[in-house]
Design a protein around this motif. Structure first.
Motif, PDB file in Angstrom:
ATOM      1  N   PHE A 302      57.591  37.590  30.689  1.00 35.55           N
ATOM      2  CA  PHE A 302      58.315  38.677  30.034  1.00 35.55           C
ATOM      3  C   PHE A 302      58.319  38.565  28.516  1.00 35.55           C
ATOM      4  CE2 PHE A 302      60.178  38.223  34.300  1.00 35.55           C
ATOM      5  CZ  PHE A 302      59.820  39.464  34.803  1.00 35.55           C
ATOM      6  N   ASN A 303      57.656  37.548  27.982  1.00 37.12           N
ATOM      7  CA  ASN A 303      57.454  37.422  26.542  1.00 37.12           C
ATOM      8  C   ASN A 303      55.965  37.632  26.278  1.00 37.12           C
ATOM      9  OD1 ASN A 303      56.833  36.366  23.941  1.00 37.12           O
ATOM     10  ND2 ASN A 303      58.707  35.142  23.960  1.00 37.12           N
ATOM     11  N   PRO A 304      55.541  38.831  25.818  1.00 36.33           N
ATOM     12  CA  PRO A 304      54.109  39.130  25.668  1.00 36.33           C
ATOM     13  C   PRO A 304      53.376  38.136  24.768  1.00 36.33           C
ATOM     14  CG  PRO A 304      55.429  41.124  25.466  1.00 36.33           C
ATOM     15  CD  PRO A 304      56.386  39.976  25.466  1.00 36.33           C
ATOM     16  N   GLY A 305      54.017  37.724  23.670  1.00 29.29           N
ATOM     17  CA  GLY A 305      53.353  36.783  22.771  1.00 29.29           C
ATOM     18  C   GLY A 305      53.139  35.425  23.406  1.00 29.29           C
ATOM     19  N   ARG A 306      54.140  34.927  24.118  1.00 25.41           N
ATOM     20  CA  ARG A 306      54.010  33.635  24.804  1.00 25.41           C
ATOM     21  C   ARG A 306      52.950  33.725  25.902  1.00 25.41           C
ATOM     22  NH1 ARG A 306      57.381  29.421  26.797  1.00 25.41           N
ATOM     23  NH2 ARG A 306      55.971  27.944  27.823  1.00 25.41           N
ATOM     24  N   PHE A 307      52.950  34.838  26.644  1.00 26.13           N
ATOM     25  CA  PHE A 307      51.948  35.013  27.701  1.00 26.13           C
ATOM     26  C   PHE A 307      50.541  34.972  27.117  1.00 26.13           C
ATOM     27  CE2 PHE A 307      49.327  38.259  30.000  1.00 26.13           C
ATOM     28  CZ  PHE A 307      49.023  37.467  31.101  1.00 26.13           C
ATOM     29  N   ALA A 308      50.307  35.729  26.039  1.00 25.80           N
ATOM     30  CA  ALA A 308      48.970  35.780  25.439  1.00 25.80           C
ATOM     31  C   ALA A 308      48.552  34.414  24.908  1.00 25.80           C
ATOM     32  CB  ALA A 308      48.941  36.820  24.321  1.00 25.80           C
ATOM     33  N   ALA A 309      49.510  33.686  24.293  1.00 23.61           N
ATOM     34  CA  ALA A 309      49.179  32.367  23.734  1.00 23.61           C
ATOM     35  C   ALA A 309      48.865  31.363  24.836  1.00 23.61           C
ATOM     36  CB  ALA A 309      50.340  31.874  22.874  1.00 23.61           C
ATOM     37  N   TYR A 311      47.828  32.027  27.866  1.00 25.40           N
ATOM     38  CA  TYR A 311      46.588  32.483  28.503  1.00 25.40           C
ATOM     39  C   TYR A 311      45.377  32.023  27.680  1.00 25.40           C
ATOM     40  CZ  TYR A 311      43.532  35.835  30.966  1.00 25.40           C
ATOM     41  OH  TYR A 311      42.549  36.428  31.721  1.00 25.40           O
ATOM     42  N   ARG A 312      45.449  32.182  26.380  1.00 25.38           N
ATOM     43  CA  ARG A 312      44.321  31.800  25.535  1.00 25.38           C
ATOM     44  C   ARG A 312      44.099  30.294  25.550  1.00 25.38           C
ATOM     45  NH1 ARG A 312      42.808  30.216  20.453  1.00 25.38           N
ATOM     46  NH2 ARG A 312      40.907  31.225  19.657  1.00 25.38           N
ATOM     47  N   ARG A 313      45.194  29.502  25.564  1.00 23.40           N
ATOM     48  CA  ARG A 313      45.031  28.053  25.599  1.00 23.40           C
ATOM     49  C   ARG A 313      44.321  27.592  26.861  1.00 23.40           C
ATOM     50  NH1 ARG A 313      50.113  27.773  22.904  1.00 23.40           N
ATOM     51  NH2 ARG A 313      51.224  27.779  24.900  1.00 23.40           N
ATOM     52  N   LEU A 314      44.555  28.283  27.976  1.00 25.63           N
ATOM     53  CA  LEU A 314      43.964  27.865  29.241  1.00 25.63           C
ATOM     54  C   LEU A 314      42.557  28.403  29.437  1.00 25.63           C
ATOM     55  CD1 LEU A 314      44.497  26.275  31.826  1.00 25.63           C
ATOM     56  CD2 LEU A 314      45.454  28.347  32.838  1.00 25.63           C
ATOM     57  N   PHE A 315      42.301  29.653  28.992  1.00 21.61           N
ATOM     58  CA  PHE A 315      41.033  30.313  29.322  1.00 21.61           C
ATOM     59  C   PHE A 315      40.148  30.603  28.112  1.00 21.61           C
ATOM     60  CE2 PHE A 315      44.051  31.806  32.682  1.00 21.61           C
ATOM     61  CZ  PHE A 315      43.513  31.053  33.699  1.00 21.61           C
ATOM     62  N   ASP A 316      40.576  30.206  26.916  1.00 22.71           N
ATOM     63  CA  ASP A 316      39.761  30.408  25.706  1.00 22.71           C
ATOM     64  C   ASP A 316      39.511  31.875  25.377  1.00 22.71           C
ATOM     65  OD1 ASP A 316      39.572  27.818  24.897  1.00 22.71           O
ATOM     66  OD2 ASP A 316      37.647  27.438  25.823  1.00 22.71           O
ATOM     67  N   GLU A 317      40.356  32.758  25.825  1.00 24.26           N
ATOM     68  CA  GLU A 317      40.284  34.156  25.436  1.00 24.26           C
ATOM     69  C   GLU A 317      41.651  34.787  25.687  1.00 24.26           C
ATOM     70  OE1 GLU A 317      37.372  36.171  27.774  1.00 24.26           O
ATOM     71  OE2 GLU A 317      38.513  36.054  29.631  1.00 24.26           O
ATOM     72  N   TYR A 318      41.906  35.924  25.040  1.00 28.48           N
ATOM     73  CA  TYR A 318      43.161  36.616  25.248  1.00 28.48           C
ATOM     74  C   TYR A 318      43.087  37.495  26.494  1.00 28.48           C
ATOM     75  CZ  TYR A 318      44.728  35.161  20.618  1.00 28.48           C
ATOM     76  OH  TYR A 318      45.124  34.411  19.537  1.00 28.48           O
ATOM     77  N   PRO A 319      44.240  37.825  27.094  1.00 27.69           N
ATOM     78  CA  PRO A 319      44.216  38.688  28.282  1.00 27.69           C
ATOM     79  C   PRO A 319      43.504  40.011  28.037  1.00 27.69           C
ATOM     80  CG  PRO A 319      46.451  37.886  27.846  1.00 27.69           C
ATOM     81  CD  PRO A 319      45.599  37.368  26.754  1.00 27.69           C
ATOM     82  N   LYS A 320      43.670  40.577  26.853  1.00 25.37           N
ATOM     83  CA  LYS A 320      43.029  41.862  26.559  1.00 25.37           C
ATOM     84  C   LYS A 320      41.500  41.742  26.604  1.00 25.37           C
ATOM     85  CE  LYS A 320      43.111  41.234  21.522  1.00 25.37           C
ATOM     86  NZ  LYS A 320      43.600  41.795  20.229  1.00 25.37           N
ATOM     87  N   ASP A 321      40.969  40.544  26.271  1.00 22.83           N
ATOM     88  CA  ASP A 321      39.516  40.336  26.317  1.00 22.83           C
ATOM     89  C   ASP A 321      39.023  40.329  27.764  1.00 22.83           C
ATOM     90  OD1 ASP A 321      39.524  40.035  23.533  1.00 22.83           O
ATOM     91  OD2 ASP A 321      39.950  37.895  23.708  1.00 22.83           O
ATOM     92  N   THR A 322      39.768  39.691  28.653  1.00 27.43           N
ATOM     93  CA  THR A 322      39.403  39.684  30.073  1.00 27.43           C
ATOM     94  C   THR A 322      39.420  41.102  30.633  1.00 27.43           C
ATOM     95  OG1 THR A 322      40.439  37.502  30.299  1.00 27.43           O
ATOM     96  CG2 THR A 322      39.921  38.689  32.334  1.00 27.43           C
ATOM     97  N   LEU A 323      40.468  41.868  30.298  1.00 29.55           N
ATOM     98  CA  LEU A 323      40.585  43.242  30.797  1.00 29.55           C
ATOM     99  C   LEU A 323      39.458  44.107  30.262  1.00 29.55           C
ATOM    100  CD1 LEU A 323      42.240  45.310  32.387  1.00 29.55           C
ATOM    101  CD2 LEU A 323      43.564  45.730  30.311  1.00 29.55           C
ATOM    102  N   ALA A 324      39.130  43.953  28.983  1.00 26.58           N
ATOM    103  CA  ALA A 324      38.060  44.752  28.390  1.00 26.58           C
ATOM    104  C   ALA A 324      36.726  44.466  29.051  1.00 26.58           C
ATOM    105  CB  ALA A 324      37.987  44.487  26.869  1.00 26.58           C
ATOM    106  N   ARG A 325      36.456  43.200  29.342  1.00 25.38           N
ATOM    107  CA  ARG A 325      35.195  42.843  29.992  1.00 25.38           C
ATOM    108  C   ARG A 325      35.117  43.424  31.400  1.00 25.38           C
ATOM    109  NH1 ARG A 325      35.701  37.925  29.267  1.00 25.38           N
ATOM    110  NH2 ARG A 325      36.184  37.195  31.362  1.00 25.38           N
ATOM    111  N   ALA A 326      36.255  43.474  32.084  1.00 27.57           N
ATOM    112  CA  ALA A 326      36.263  43.986  33.457  1.00 27.57           C
ATOM    113  C   ALA A 326      36.102  45.489  33.525  1.00 27.57           C
ATOM    114  CB  ALA A 326      37.574  43.576  34.142  1.00 27.57           C
ATOM    115  N   THR A 327      36.444  46.205  32.462  1.00 29.19           N
ATOM    116  CA  THR A 327      36.395  47.672  32.482  1.00 29.19           C
ATOM    117  C   THR A 327      35.163  48.250  31.810  1.00 29.19           C
ATOM    118  OG1 THR A 327      37.794  47.715  30.479  1.00 29.19           O
ATOM    119  CG2 THR A 327      38.905  47.892  32.622  1.00 29.19           C
TER     120      THR A 327
END
Length: 328
Positions: A302-309, A311-327
């Motif tokens: 529920f904290n968008p900034g914490r979620f994005a940070a 996510y990036r530490r674990l997967f080396d990309e931001y969530p928006k990058d994963t979504l963009a690649r999938a679409t």
């Protein structure tokens, strides 16, 4: 107690490699590393490989810089592949499975030849020798024919089972005990072997078997971890507190905290967060969530900034990058 490592890009490839080369050198290296004969068609491109060998268990990071096809004789053990990037395909026993970034595939059962292709992949592999598999089988089902495990599927039995597998390997690949602690090494191999059998459908652990025997219910043992990760698998989408998890595992919260620290080097909360991050990534990849905000809320971030940070530490990309690649 071992210190906890930050979540920094655990699934990224290391910067240094035990081997880097191409052509016949790469071909021979891969055959030697995995103990089999490979029949290659096409160029391998540049191969980079690093192995951390713990005798019964080995963890590898592998990059392959081109597309090629291969056929393989049976391996001496079992190899589980976590795809970090690229595409691959394996066929064995007339079953073909395909994987791309974020997927997990079991290469083959014991004594089973296979074939496949890879296309510019980055992979993490976990290799079990025959004794490690046999010990896990005997520990769970003492009267089962030793080492004769048969898999009915070579992909995780659910999305959450795959996420749980990857979270467990994340921790054990980092915190696997050294040779100075043979008991700890045995417990770590035992835990990972049980997780293998609980991830891929097989004739040792039935799909409905919760691996929740009454033994070791009082202590911070691998059995406690197995119960906890199964509860996490079943309830990852819920608001699952430490108290809820401890109650479901029939131990105190303090015992559960100690068990995770002792065997996985992390807290129950950080393990659960890592599983949920993995599930969020799968949801972004497969289109079941239409926005980053939707997937974050769905999995309790529920904290968008914490979620994005995180996510990036674990997967080396931001969530928006994963979504963009999938679409695309």
């Amino acid at each position: 107690m071992r210190p906890s490592m930050p979540d920094s890009a655990r699934r990224s490839l290391p910067h240094a490699f035990d081997f880097e080369g191409d052509g016949e050198r790469a071909h021979h290296w891969l055959e030697s590393a995995y103990g089999t004969t490979l029949r290659l068609r096409g160029r391998t491109g540049t191969v980079r490989h690093r192995r951390t060998d713990h005798a019964a268990i080995a963890f590898d990071h592998l990059t392959i810089g081109a597309r090629f096809e291969f056929g393989s004789d049976p391996m001496r053990g079992l190899v589980v592949v976590d795809v970090l990037s690229g595409d691959l395909e394996y066929t064995r026993d007339h079953v073909t499975d395909r994987g791309r970034d974020g997927d997990t595939v079991l290469v083959a059962g014991l004594d089973m030849p296979f074939r496949g292709r890879v296309d510019s992949c980055a992979l993490r592999t976990t290799t079990f020798d025959v004794d490690a598999v046999g010990a896990a089988v005997q520990d769970l089902v003492p009267d089962h024919p030793r080492q004769r495990v048969s898999f009915s599927s070579y992909v995780p039995r659910s999305a959450v089972a795959g996420a749980r597998w990857r979270a467990t390997v994340d921790e054990l690949a980092t915190f696997f005990p050294g040779e100075e602690s043979p008991l700890g090494r045995g417990e770590a191999a035992r835990l990972l072997g049980h997780t293998l059998l609980d991830t891929f459908p097989n004739d040792v652990v039935g799909a409905g078997d919760p691996l929740q025997s009454g033994r070791d219910a009082r202590d911070a043992t691998p059995s406690t971890i197995r119960r906890a990760v199964r509860v996490i698998e079943e309830r990852a989408h819920e608001d699952l507190s430490l108290a809820d998890l401890a109650l479901a595992c029939r131990v105190t919260p303090r015992t559960l905290q100690y068990a995770f620290r002792r065997h996985l080097g992390c807290t129950p909360a950080s393990y659960l967060r890592r599983v949920r991050l993995d599930l969020a990534r799968q949801s972004l990849r497969d289109g079941s969530s239409s926005s980053v905000g939707d997937v974050a809320a769905r999995f309790g971030f529920f904290n968008p900034g914490r979620f994005a940070a995180d996510y990036r530490r674990l997967f080396d990309e931001y969530p928006k990058d994963t979504l963009a690649r999938a679409t695309r």
